[in-house]
Design a protein around this motif. Structure first.
Motif, PDB file in Angstrom:
ATOM      1  N   ARG A 223       0.830  -1.202   0.000  1.00 31.29           N
ATOM      2  CA  ARG A 223       0.000   0.000   0.000  1.00 31.29           C
ATOM      3  C   ARG A 223       0.867   1.256   0.000  1.00 31.29           C
ATOM      4  NH1 ARG A 223      -5.398   0.012  -1.447  1.00 31.29           N
ATOM      5  NH2 ARG A 223      -6.514  -1.715  -0.485  1.00 31.29           N
ATOM      6  N   SER A 224       0.372   2.296  -0.665  1.00 31.36           N
ATOM      7  CA  SER A 224       1.122   3.542  -0.776  1.00 31.36           C
ATOM      8  C   SER A 224       1.058   4.343   0.515  1.00 31.36           C
ATOM      9  CB  SER A 224       0.556   4.395  -1.916  1.00 31.36           C
ATOM     10  OG  SER A 224      -0.753   4.856  -1.580  1.00 31.36           O
ATOM     11  N   SER A 225       1.966   5.282   0.652  1.00 29.69           N
ATOM     12  CA  SER A 225       1.959   6.184   1.806  1.00 29.69           C
ATOM     13  C   SER A 225       0.675   7.007   1.843  1.00 29.69           C
ATOM     14  CB  SER A 225       3.179   7.105   1.769  1.00 29.69           C
ATOM     15  OG  SER A 225       4.373   6.356   1.882  1.00 29.69           O
ATOM     16  N   ARG A 226       0.152   7.366   0.680  1.00 29.10           N
ATOM     17  CA  ARG A 226      -1.115   8.110   0.627  1.00 29.10           C
ATOM     18  C   ARG A 226      -2.239   7.295   1.273  1.00 29.10           C
ATOM     19  NH1 ARG A 226      -1.343  12.232  -3.746  1.00 29.10           N
ATOM     20  NH2 ARG A 226      -3.596  12.022  -3.601  1.00 29.10           N
ATOM     21  N   PHE A 227      -2.311   6.015   0.909  1.00 31.37           N
ATOM     22  CA  PHE A 227      -3.349   5.161   1.472  1.00 31.37           C
ATOM     23  C   PHE A 227      -3.182   5.049   2.984  1.00 31.37           C
ATOM     24  CE2 PHE A 227      -4.580   0.992   3.067  1.00 31.37           C
ATOM     25  CZ  PHE A 227      -5.918   0.923   2.682  1.00 31.37           C
ATOM     26  N   LEU A 228      -1.957   4.794   3.448  1.00 28.49           N
ATOM     27  CA  LEU A 228      -1.720   4.643   4.875  1.00 28.49           C
ATOM     28  C   LEU A 228      -2.064   5.923   5.627  1.00 28.49           C
ATOM     29  CD1 LEU A 228       1.642   2.662   4.747  1.00 28.49           C
ATOM     30  CD2 LEU A 228      -0.642   1.751   5.185  1.00 28.49           C
ATOM     31  N   ALA A 229      -1.792   7.073   5.026  1.00 25.52           N
ATOM     32  CA  ALA A 229      -2.137   8.353   5.654  1.00 25.52           C
ATOM     33  C   ALA A 229      -3.646   8.502   5.798  1.00 25.52           C
ATOM     34  CB  ALA A 229      -1.562   9.508   4.842  1.00 25.52           C
ATOM     35  N   SER A 230      -4.379   8.137   4.755  1.00 22.63           N
ATOM     36  CA  SER A 230      -5.843   8.262   4.822  1.00 22.63           C
ATOM     37  C   SER A 230      -6.417   7.327   5.881  1.00 22.63           C
ATOM     38  CB  SER A 230      -6.474   7.969   3.453  1.00 22.63           C
ATOM     39  OG  SER A 230      -6.368   6.597   3.116  1.00 22.63           O
ATOM     40  N   GLU A 231      -5.848   6.132   6.005  1.00 23.46           N
ATOM     41  CA  GLU A 231      -6.328   5.181   6.994  1.00 23.46           C
ATOM     42  C   GLU A 231      -6.024   5.655   8.418  1.00 23.46           C
ATOM     43  OE1 GLU A 231      -7.823   1.434   6.253  1.00 23.46           O
ATOM     44  OE2 GLU A 231      -8.623   3.332   5.529  1.00 23.46           O
ATOM     45  N   ILE A 232      -4.884   6.301   8.611  1.00 20.85           N
ATOM     46  CA  ILE A 232      -4.548   6.820   9.938  1.00 20.85           C
ATOM     47  C   ILE A 232      -5.552   7.878  10.362  1.00 20.85           C
ATOM     48  CG2 ILE A 232      -2.864   8.239  11.202  1.00 20.85           C
ATOM     49  CD1 ILE A 232      -0.669   6.655   9.703  1.00 20.85           C
ATOM     50  N   VAL A 233      -5.910   8.769   9.451  1.00 19.86           N
ATOM     51  CA  VAL A 233      -6.909   9.796   9.778  1.00 19.86           C
ATOM     52  C   VAL A 233      -8.231   9.124  10.132  1.00 19.86           C
ATOM     53  CG1 VAL A 233      -8.252  11.755   8.918  1.00 19.86           C
ATOM     54  CG2 VAL A 233      -5.817  11.565   8.353  1.00 19.86           C
ATOM     55  N   ARG A 234      -8.627   8.130   9.352  1.00 16.56           N
ATOM     56  CA  ARG A 234      -9.916   7.459   9.600  1.00 16.56           C
ATOM     57  C   ARG A 234      -9.895   6.714  10.931  1.00 16.56           C
ATOM     58  NH1 ARG A 234     -12.468   2.782   8.369  1.00 16.56           N
ATOM     59  NH2 ARG A 234     -10.729   1.909   7.182  1.00 16.56           N
ATOM     60  N   GLU A 235      -8.745   6.141  11.293  1.00 12.95           N
ATOM     61  CA  GLU A 235      -8.651   5.481  12.593  1.00 12.95           C
ATOM     62  C   GLU A 235      -8.921   6.463  13.722  1.00 12.95           C
ATOM     63  OE1 GLU A 235      -5.424   2.573  14.465  1.00 12.95           O
ATOM     64  OE2 GLU A 235      -4.793   4.668  14.553  1.00 12.95           O
TER      65      GLU A 235
END
Length: 300
Positions: free
Chosen positions: A188-200
């Motif tokens: 997974r890309s850093s963009r995806f991981l960033a979006s998931e962190i915000v959602r968490e």
């Protein structure tokens, strides 16, 4: 690509919502790449986690929890993602919560039985069992019921348990070369991981008020020498939800942003400047076209 690998396997991690799939994966990998919360259905997308150690490589596919609700397009998407992940895998790792086998576990097991992959049943959260004497009879019952190749009781927070599970998976792995470089942990890309962190952070802070109505889109992700600047938009379905998410004087959004930024800095090992906006996209979770525009179904 590492040339010393002798065994490799693709392992699908499946189970009903909230049995600890993502937490267990993070402990196997030794770092957090999959978001967690106490709310069921936190995981929405499949995610690859790659564990390379010694002469083996295990490629884990973390999946959304398979559940019975089919009310919205989002629920359909998550169930489809989970069941599809079981195809073309070497091992299916089905997680169950202690001795609490219920109708949702039965539903997951019906999907599992359709595949020819090796089956490992992981009885998770055994540290929370009040009566430890029930465990051995229950494991025997599970074996008779499932015909699993291995049944492994674990606590995700106990390193020796996690290592025992890894060794059980290696034992069932076919001979084969590494699929990914040994230093890669996810696709997974850093963009995806960033979006998931915000959602968490949204789920953890507002899970009761906004259980499943928020999603996050990364508008820009710019890596500079001194810091990485990330702009993200949080989409909700109603104006009232937007008000809750922003909070009095922007206090809630600021708190979410601060927690997310600190996690991103740990993950990316770089200073992060995070800017968040909130917009309303009515009924996005029941609109397949809207979901696609928000990144559902994208591989990155």
């Amino acid at each position: 690509m590492t040339e010393s690998i002798k065994k490799s396997a693709i392992v699908a991690i499946v189970g009903r919502p909230n049995v600890g799939k993502s937490t267990l994966l993070n402990h196997i990998l030794g770092q957090k790449i999959s978001i967690t919360s106490r709310k069921p259905q936190t995981t929405r997308h499949t995610l690859l986690g790659i564990h390379t150690e010694g002469d083996f490589q295990l490629v884990f596919v973390d999946t959304p929890g398979i559940h019975s609700e089919h009310k919205k397009a989002l629920n359909e998407y998550m169930n489809h993602a989970a069941t599809q992940a079981m195809a073309d895998t070497d091992i299916i790792c089905m997680i169950v919560d202690r001795t609490h086998w219920n109708a949702d576990d039965e539903r997951v097991f019906k999907h599992v039985k359709r595949h020819s992959a090796k089956l490992v049943l992981v009885v998770n959260k055994v540290d929370l069992l009040n009566d430890k004497g029930r465990l051995l009879p229950y494991l025997e019952e599970l074996y008779q019921k499932s015909g699993a190749d291995e049944i492994v009781p674990v606590s995700a927070f106990t390193p020796s348990d996690v290592q025992r599970l890894v060794q059980a998976l290696v034992k069932l792995s076919p001979v084969g070369e590494a699929i990914f470089p040994e230093d890669q942990v996810t696709t997974r890309s850093s963009r995806f991981l960033a979006s998931e962190i915000v959602r968490e952070k949204i789920t953890r802070q507002l899970g009761d008020e906004l259980p499943y109505s928020a999603t996050v889109a990364i508008e820009s992700f710019d890596v500079g020498e001194r810091f990485t600047e990330i702009h993200a938009t949080i989409y909700v379905e109603r104006q009232g939800q937007k008000k809750i998410l922003i909070g009095d004087g922007g206090s809630r959004l600021k708190s979410i942003g601060t927690e997310a930024r600190l996690d991103m800095e740990r993950l990316f090992d770089h200073k992060v400047v995070l800017k968040l906006w909130v917009k309303v996209k009515a009924n996005w979770s029941d609109d397949a076209r809207a979901m696609k525009s928000l990144g559902f179904g994208d591989a990155d």
